[in-house]
Design a protein around this motif. Structure first.
Motif, short mmCIF file in Angstrom:
data_model
loop_
_atom_site.label_atom_id
_atom_site.label_comp_id
_atom_site.label_asym_id
_atom_site.label_seq_id
_atom_site.Cartn_x
_atom_site.Cartn_y
_atom_site.Cartn_z
N LEU A 51 0.84 -1.21 0.00
CA LEU A 51 0.00 0.00 0.00
C LEU A 51 0.87 1.25 0.00
CD1 LEU A 51 -2.89 1.19 0.18
CD2 LEU A 51 -2.61 1.21 2.66
N ALA A 52 1.92 1.25 0.84
CA ALA A 52 2.82 2.41 0.90
C ALA A 52 3.50 2.61 -0.45
CB ALA A 52 3.87 2.20 1.99
N GLY A 53 3.95 1.51 -1.08
CA GLY A 53 4.57 1.60 -2.40
C GLY A 53 3.59 2.15 -3.42
N GLY A 54 2.35 1.68 -3.35
CA GLY A 54 1.31 2.16 -4.28
C GLY A 54 1.07 3.65 -4.09
N LEU A 55 1.03 4.11 -2.85
CA LEU A 55 0.84 5.54 -2.58
C LEU A 55 1.99 6.36 -3.18
CD1 LEU A 55 -0.43 5.39 1.13
CD2 LEU A 55 -1.79 5.98 -0.88
N LEU A 56 3.22 5.82 -3.08
CA LEU A 56 4.38 6.49 -3.68
C LEU A 56 4.24 6.58 -5.21
CD1 LEU A 56 7.75 5.31 -2.04
CD2 LEU A 56 6.84 7.63 -2.22
N LEU A 57 3.74 5.49 -5.81
CA LEU A 57 3.54 5.50 -7.27
C LEU A 57 2.52 6.58 -7.64
CD1 LEU A 57 3.30 1.66 -8.06
CD2 LEU A 57 5.30 3.13 -8.17
N GLY A 58 1.46 6.67 -6.85
CA GLY A 58 0.44 7.69 -7.11
C GLY A 58 1.00 9.09 -6.93
N LEU A 59 1.84 9.23 -5.90
CA LEU A 59 2.46 10.53 -5.61
C LEU A 59 3.38 10.96 -6.77
CD1 LEU A 59 2.20 12.22 -2.99
CD2 LEU A 59 4.48 11.37 -2.36
N ALA A 60 4.13 9.99 -7.30
CA ALA A 60 5.01 10.28 -8.43
C ALA A 60 4.18 10.71 -9.64
CB ALA A 60 5.85 9.04 -8.79
N ALA A 61 3.09 9.98 -9.90
CA ALA A 61 2.22 10.34 -11.04
C ALA A 61 1.64 11.74 -10.84
CB ALA A 61 1.11 9.31 -11.20
N ALA A 62 1.26 12.06 -9.58
CA ALA A 62 0.69 13.38 -9.26
C ALA A 62 1.73 14.47 -9.48
CB ALA A 62 0.21 13.40 -7.82
N LEU A 63 2.96 14.21 -9.06
CA LEU A 63 4.03 15.21 -9.18
C LEU A 63 4.33 15.52 -10.65
CD1 LEU A 63 6.19 16.91 -7.69
CD2 LEU A 63 7.73 14.96 -7.86
N LEU A 64 4.43 14.46 -11.48
CA LEU A 64 4.73 14.69 -12.90
C LEU A 64 3.59 15.43 -13.58
CD1 LEU A 64 6.95 14.09 -15.01
CD2 LEU A 64 5.61 12.13 -15.73
N LEU A 65 2.36 15.05 -13.23
CA LEU A 65 1.17 15.68 -13.84
C LEU A 65 1.08 17.15 -13.46
CD1 LEU A 65 -1.54 15.19 -15.42
CD2 LEU A 65 -2.59 14.90 -13.17
N LEU A 66 1.26 17.44 -12.17
CA LEU A 66 1.03 18.81 -11.70
C LEU A 66 2.25 19.72 -11.87
CD1 LEU A 66 -1.12 17.94 -8.56
CD2 LEU A 66 -1.90 18.83 -10.76
N SER A 67 3.41 19.13 -12.26
CA SER A 67 4.56 20.00 -12.56
C SER A 67 4.74 20.12 -14.08
CB SER A 67 5.84 19.47 -11.91
OG SER A 67 6.19 18.21 -12.44
N SER A 68 4.88 18.97 -14.78
CA SER A 68 5.16 19.01 -16.22
C SER A 68 3.92 18.85 -17.07
CB SER A 68 6.14 17.90 -16.58
OG SER A 68 7.37 18.12 -15.93
N GLY A 69 2.78 18.52 -16.46
CA GLY A 69 1.55 18.34 -17.22
C GLY A 69 1.54 17.04 -18.00
N ARG A 70 2.40 16.09 -17.61
CA ARG A 70 2.50 14.86 -18.38
C ARG A 70 1.95 13.66 -17.61
NH1 ARG A 70 5.46 15.69 -22.98
NH2 ARG A 70 6.72 17.56 -22.92
N ILE A 71 1.51 12.66 -18.36
CA ILE A 71 0.99 11.45 -17.76
C ILE A 71 2.12 10.45 -17.59
CG2 ILE A 71 -0.52 9.48 -18.18
CD1 ILE A 71 -2.50 11.48 -19.38
N LEU A 72 2.23 9.90 -16.38
CA LEU A 72 3.33 8.99 -16.09
C LEU A 72 3.03 7.60 -16.64
CD1 LEU A 72 5.16 8.75 -12.66
CD2 LEU A 72 5.10 6.94 -14.33
N GLY A 73 3.58 7.30 -17.80
CA GLY A 73 3.47 5.97 -18.38
C GLY A 73 4.84 5.54 -18.85
N ILE A 74 5.36 4.45 -18.29
CA ILE A 74 6.73 4.05 -18.61
C ILE A 74 6.88 3.76 -20.11
CG2 ILE A 74 8.56 2.36 -18.13
CD1 ILE A 74 7.95 4.11 -15.74
N THR A 75 5.89 3.05 -20.68
CA THR A 75 5.96 2.72 -22.11
C THR A 75 6.09 3.98 -22.96
OG1 THR A 75 4.50 0.88 -21.64
CG2 THR A 75 4.80 1.45 -23.94
N GLY A 76 5.25 4.97 -22.68
CA GLY A 76 5.27 6.20 -23.46
C GLY A 76 6.57 6.97 -23.28
N ILE A 77 7.07 7.00 -22.05
CA ILE A 77 8.29 7.75 -21.76
C ILE A 77 9.48 7.12 -22.48
CG2 ILE A 77 9.92 8.40 -19.93
CD1 ILE A 77 7.47 8.74 -18.07
#
Lengths: 145, 143
Positions: free
Chosen positions: A14-40
């Motif tokens: 659960l803690a790891g999942g929250l970190l993944l969500g936090l990372a996705a939130a940070l990328l979205l709200l700073s760079s405006g990008r969606i965190l997808g490893i395949t796309g990156i």
């Protein structure tokens, strides 16, 4: 149904999942990008002018995670990966994952976490599809072959 | 500069999350996908935690015209459910079940130096390039 209580780790997962969500939130709200490893990763094959530095920085951070994890997490918290698949199986699986995620335009991060969070029907269909064949494949490998 | 730093930190946070969650252990991933054996439900908690935070973040983002740092949002423009989406995802699932690796965790385990993860990542990159080449050829033929 039988639960594997020995390997079940609800809190760290659960803690790891929250970190993944936090990372996705940070990328979205700073760079405006969606965190997808395949796309990156896809955008780096080959790199395009003006659209490379953020991808490289992200991947660099990702690749440094095992080293940083050794400093900050207590010893023993992160187990050794159990890779039981044969060499041939690993090659076949890698090809399928690479081809499939590109063709399906996303993986567990882009479709699974971000797509579901965005309430995208497309990502829901993708997630149900790869989970379905994931379940079937493990069933065949572990209980039929 | 701030944005560049966020991008690096994001990659690092994501990698740490994958390690902490257990996603970088193929045995654990396969334990989750093994409904008929001794089932390890941990990965449902990973997904739950990720989507919980994600829902809030995307909820905030959808109400804004630009990110907190003023960057434009790169929203996906395809919305239809097409054949490549389904076929690609089905194939991805077979590979995911077979080795227990999806792209992110494979890259992290590759960086940690596990030989099978190194081979997996190389094969994965080949698979991506093959798909791109196939799609380019297809696009040329249909024009």
């Amino acid at each position: 149904m039988q639960i594997d209580w020995i390997h079940f780790t609800p809190w760290s997962s659960l803690a790891g999942g929250l970190l993944l969500g936090l990372a996705a939130a940070l990328l979205l709200l700073s760079s405006g990008r969606i965190l997808g490893i395949t796309g990156i990763v896809e955008g780096l094959l080959p790199p395009k002018a003006g659209d490379t530095s953020w991808r490289v920085l992200f991947v660099l951070g990702l690749l440094l995670a095992p080293v940083v994890a050794k400093w900050i997490f207590p010893a023993g918290l992160i187990g050794t990966p159990r890779i039981d698949t044969s060499w041939a199986g690993v090659v076949l699986a890698g090809l399928l994952v690479g081809f499939g995620t590109r063709y399906g335009a996303g993986c567990t991060s882009g479709h699974g976490i971000c797509g579901l969070s965005r309430l995208s029907l497309r990502s829901l269909v993708a997630t149900l599809s790869f989970m379905f064949t994931g379940f079937v494949t493990v069933f065949i490998v572990r209980h039929v072959l | 500069m701030m944005q560049r730093m966020c991008e690096f930190v994001t990659g690092l946070l994501f990698g740490l999350g994958l390690l902490l969650s257990g996603m970088t252990d193929p045995g654990k991933v396969q334990g989750f996908l093994d409904l008929a054996g001794a089932w390890d439900p941990s990965l449902a908690f990973v997904m739950g935690g990720g989507v919980l935070v994600g829902l809030m973040a995307f909820g905030v983002a959808k109400k804004r015209d630009a990110s907190l740092l003023g960057a434009a949002f790169h929203w996906p423009h395809i919305t239809q459910i097409d054949k490549p989406l389904v076929i690609g995802s089905l194939l991805f699932g077979v590979g995911w079940g077979l080795a227990g690796f999806c792209p992110g965790p494979a890259l992290v385990t590759f960086a940690a130096g596990y030989d099978k993860a190194v081979v997996f990542v190389l094969a994965m990159l080949v698979g991506m390039v093959v798909c791109d080449a196939m799609q380019r050829r297809h696009a040329l033929q249909s024009h």
